[in-house]
Design an enzyme around this catalytic site. Structure first.
Site, short mmCIF file in Angstrom:
data_model
loop_
_atom_site.label_atom_id
_atom_site.label_comp_id
_atom_site.label_asym_id
_atom_site.label_seq_id
_atom_site.Cartn_x
_atom_site.Cartn_y
_atom_site.Cartn_z
N ASP A 164 0.83 -1.21 0.00
CA ASP A 164 0.00 0.00 0.00
C ASP A 164 0.87 1.25 0.00
O ASP A 164 0.36 2.37 -0.10
CB ASP A 164 -1.00 -0.01 1.16
N GLU A 214 8.63 -3.99 11.21
CA GLU A 214 9.09 -2.69 10.70
C GLU A 214 9.52 -1.76 11.83
O GLU A 214 8.78 -1.54 12.79
CB GLU A 214 7.97 -2.02 9.88
N LYS A 274 -1.21 -9.41 2.89
CA LYS A 274 -0.53 -8.95 4.10
C LYS A 274 -1.46 -8.01 4.86
O LYS A 274 -2.16 -7.19 4.26
CB LYS A 274 0.78 -8.23 3.77
#
Length: 272
Positions: free
Chosen positions: A52, A190, A121
């Site tokens: 995205d 992340e 995801k």
């Protein structure tokens, strides 16, 4: 003792688990269009993420939030047509799975049916557990995403490193274990401390793919436009630029303008 690298003619979710078990690191990059995906796949990258992040990179939005499910399907369809080897993972965009598990399943089914993607995801832990379970029960592979979750940027208020404090670190470890237990085939971590990321990777049998999470995990992912140096204003510590395409492309465009203005292009050999 090192294990011989297996030659995967087609990477699957099973391949990634095998790679972790064999100590082979996993390479993952983004792509949003046919041409870029063709090059990335041809270079031998294991996983292509139709992220995205297209909201930022392709459309110029400040966050990932505005991109729609229809737009993600469009990008994923373009990527799928280009690849021969890589596993294609598609982000389910913000607003397409958070409200209830039924909507999450509908979104995942649309991505798989209309784009031909191989997996989806999703960002989050126990708060989206039921949505993940419903998608997995439908036979759709799910990659988790913990740590800094860009779809929740307004909740966090910053893109700073996550899970530095013990309470948040403990929740991340619990969420990672839960994601493995319910059936996710891999997890992206992340912007979390390297020590924590390694601890999570060592404690799970599924692969942990890091971005800003150190080298103790099972693989790495970067945004392709960032690592090629096409973007130049984004400079996080974890980013290594392998090229400076921003400068090279700018110089090429300027040379083209100069040649057109000077009637140097096209020359006699470039016309009919």
């Amino acid at each position: 003792m090192s294990t011989a690298k297996k030659d995967y003619k087609r990477v699957t979710v099973k391949s990634l688990v095998e790679m972790k078990a064999n100590g082979e690191k996993i390479s993952m990059l983004t792509a949003y269009d046919y041409t870029m995906a063709k090059i990335v796949d041809g270079a031998g990258v294991d996983v292509i993420l139709v992220g995205d992040s297209a909201s930022n990179v392709m459309a110029g939005h400040e966050t990932t939030l505005p991109i729609t499910l229809d737009q993600m399907i469009y990008h994923a369809s373009s990527v799928i047509r280009a690849i021969d080897r890589a596993l294609i993972v598609v982000d389910i965009p913000f607003g397409s799975y958070q409200s209830d598990p039924k909507e999450a399943l509908r979104s995942a089914i649309r991505i798989m049916k209309e784009s031909g993607g191989h997996a989806v995801k999703m960002e989050g832990g126990k708060e989206i557990k039921e949505s993940i379970k419903r998608i997995l029960n439908a036979g759709i592979p799910v990659m988790g995403h913990l740590g800094l979750t860009p779809q929740s940027i307004y909740k966090f208020g910053t893109y700073t490193v996550r899970a530095k404090e013990e309470e948040e670190a403990q929740k991340l470890k619990e969420d990672a274990l839960m994601l493995e237990k319910i059936g996710c085939f891999a997890i992206v971590l992340e912007k979390v401390p390297a020590k924590l990321a390694k601890e999570v990777a060592d404690s799970l049998t599924i692969p942990i793919i890091g971005i800003g999470a150190g080298n103790g995990v099972d693989g790495q992912v970067l945004v392709t436009h960032d690592m090629l140096g096409m973007t130049h204003e984004f400079n996080p510590r974890f980013l290594r630029r392998y090229l400076d395409l921003y400068t090279d492309m700018t110089n090429a465009f300027k040379k083209y303008v100069t040649d057109v203005k000077a009637v140097d292009f096209p020359n006699d050999d470039e016309q009919y």
